[in-house]
Design an enzyme around this catalytic site. Structure first.
Site, short mmCIF file in Angstrom:
data_model
loop_
_atom_site.label_atom_id
_atom_site.label_comp_id
_atom_site.label_asym_id
_atom_site.label_seq_id
_atom_site.Cartn_x
_atom_site.Cartn_y
_atom_site.Cartn_z
N CYS A 95 0.81 -1.23 0.00
CA CYS A 95 0.00 0.00 0.00
C CYS A 95 0.84 1.27 0.00
CB CYS A 95 -0.91 0.04 1.22
SG CYS A 95 -1.47 -1.55 1.76
N GLU B 141 1.91 -0.69 15.08
CA GLU B 141 1.80 0.07 13.83
C GLU B 141 0.52 0.90 13.81
OE1 GLU B 141 1.40 -1.83 9.93
OE2 GLU B 141 3.21 -0.76 9.37
N HIS C 209 -2.36 7.25 3.35
CA HIS C 209 -1.99 6.10 4.17
C HIS C 209 -2.86 6.01 5.43
CE1 HIS C 209 0.45 2.62 4.20
NE2 HIS C 209 0.95 2.85 5.41
FE1 SF4 Z 1 -0.74 -1.58 3.86
FE2 SF4 Z 1 -1.62 -1.45 6.31
FE3 SF4 Z 1 0.81 -2.39 5.84
FE4 SF4 Z 1 0.34 0.22 5.55
S1 SF4 Z 1 0.20 -0.95 7.45
S2 SF4 Z 1 1.40 -1.11 4.11
S3 SF4 Z 1 -1.78 0.18 4.82
S4 SF4 Z 1 -1.11 -3.31 5.20
FE FE Z 2 1.98 1.10 7.63
#
Ligand code: SF4
Ligand code: FE
Length: 484
Positions: A104, A448, A293
């Protein structure tokens, strides 16, 4: 070129000679490393699902310029419906991997750069949009995975990039040549860097004219000379080295890893540069990438939340506790919280608008509210999952004990709960909850949720900027009959 299969994707990453270090040792073939492989498997799912007829139109999109089917992760959003489909795709992948599937960040970087390069060119007469479009066409054609790198180490947080005692605390240009630039610095917490073909680098903060050398954006392949990665340590990561039945890792197939990506005098040719010293657009790029994001988290974290809620419900079943009213209520609460995050992801997409460059951007206020909720709700969802699971999720004997000829029957006897439930299955689901709450997947789910796409304060600043308190005061004055 057609969409890559998962297998083709894995082999294409294998062919990139990356410089990767894990626990002090250079990894010769990262693709085959047991600690790293699950993170590659997660990205692979973005290719595998795109091959399935039932996900056409969700995992894929039609490129309006060529009429070809492309992976949605390489799509430029052309409507609010595209933005909504993006969130639905991310929820699906969260459900299927229970981890971060990493692709993403590239998609969010593409969409931020599409409009930011357009705006920069309009003001400065530069040719960044052309550069970026050429790069994106290459990515779409080859169905590549691209990492989006934003977060610099930042050093002393009270100082601007150019004021840092060590100039490398923010990635910067150290040399300008006729054919390109040379950059030095690092990007931290890079999700998916080692599973990507290319990396887009962007600035991480708004900048003043003195930060000219730091206002830089570009793309480089992961085997660019001078680029190397140090993989981050995760809780329970070495469980993946243990031979056995995979019970103890909780999620044997999928995961996500992050890296400190170091740029030790990396050369970037002119046609790969998307920003070069136009400091006022550094903030624009940060704001748009972060907005996209923050929308993303209203999809991916919800999908992983679905798995966690399912795991908690299974744990209750296996404990023989699923009929207890407080268990039912906790599952309702978890669902309520999870779906609230989804509402935010969908809402900021539905309220998206077209930019002057032609692509669609989310409603920034709602996207920041989305991510602010994500900094809180997964913690409560995890708390409730741990409550339902019971202490055994952190005290259970290992899979090796379960399958030992002497200890196995003892574990079987004493950890058996609801009638008809295999003790092995009870342990499997508890280890999955442990993985999501405290283990490797907690990086991609819990912590995260706090810090990915910007820590909570970053959203509060954006919420404050977008909140339009002045018009709210006018509403209040009118209703209260105030004439000043
Ligand atoms: Fe994708 Fe979620 Fe990983 Fe960001 S945290 S790269 S939005 S899966
Ligand atoms: Fe992320």
């Amino acid at each position: 070129m057609a969409l890559m299969t998962g297998e083709q994707y894995i082999e294409s990453i294998r062919n990139i000679k990356m410089e990767v270090y894990l626990m002090g040792v250079k990894v010769d073939v990262p693709v085959d490393n047991p600690i790293l492989r699950p993170s590659l498997n997660s990205v692979r799912m973005t290719y595998d699902l795109a091959q399935l007829p039932e996900y056409k139109g969700l995992m894929t999109a039609t490129d309006p310029e060529t009429g070809e089917e492309i992976n949605r992760f390489n799509n430029i959003h052309r409507s609010a419906d595209d933005l909504i489909k993006k969130v639905k795709m991310q929820r699906l992948l969260g459900q299927q991997t229970a981890s971060c599937f990493q692709r993403c960040v590239g998609m969010d970087a593409f969409n931020a750069l599409w409009s930011a390069t357009y705006d920069t060119d309009k003001k400065h007469g530069t040719s960044y949009f052309k550069n970026f479009k050429k790069f994106l066409d290459y990515v779409k054609d080859k169905d590549l995975t691209v990492d989006g790198a934003m977060t610099d180490p930042k050093g002393d947080r009270s100082l601007a990039p150019h004021q840092q005692p060590d100039p490398d605390m923010y990635l910067h240009i150290v040399e300008r040549r006729a054919d390109g630039i040379v950059v030095k610095g690092a990007k931290a917490h890079q999700t998916g860097a080692l599973n990507s073909h290319e990396m887009i680098v962007m600035p991480t903060v708004a900048m003043s004219p003195e930060d000219k050398d730091y206002a830089v954006s570009f793309a480089v392949p992961l085997d660019a000379p001078g680029l190397f990665m140090i993989i981050g340590r995760q809780s329970c990561d070495t469980r993946r080295l243990e031979l056995g039945n995979g019970i103890d890792v909780g999620n044997a197939e999928f995961g996500g890893v992050e890296a400190l990506v170091v740029f030790d005098n990396v050369f970037v040719p002119n046609d790969r540069i998307f920003l070069n010293g136009e400091t006022e657009f550094a903030g624009t790029l940060v704001e748009r990438f972060a907005g996209y994001h923050r929308q993303s988290y209203g999809g991916c974290k919800v999908g992983v939340g679905d798995v966690l809620i399912g795991a908690a419900a299974l744990a209750a079943d296996y404990n023989g506790a699923s009929k207890a009213s407080h268990i039912k209520d906790k599952l309702i609460e978890m669902t309520h919280l999870n779906e609230t995050l989804y509402c935010c992801g969908i809402a900021c997409s539905a309220e998206g608008r077209q930019t002057e460059s032609g692509n669609y951007i989310i409603d920034l206020l709602l996207a920041n509210v989305c991510k602010q909720n994500v900094t809180r709700f997964p913690y409560e969802i995890v708390r409730l999952a741990e409550d339902i699971a019971g202490g055994l999720m952190v005290t259970a004997p290992s899979g090796k004990d379960l399958f030992d000829s002497k200890l196995g029957p003892v574990v079987e006897k004493y950890l058996h709960a609801a009638p008809g439930v295999k003790t092995e299955n009870r342990l499997r689901v508890l280890r999955l909850i442990e993985n999501l709450a405290l283990g490797g997947a907690a990086v991609g789910y819990r912590t995260e949720s706090m810090h990915g796409a910007g820590s909570p304060q970053a959203q509060r600043i954006m919420i404050s900027r977008q909140s339009d308190i002045a018009s709210k005061k006018e509403f209040a004055k009118k209703i209260a009959g105030i004439r000043e």
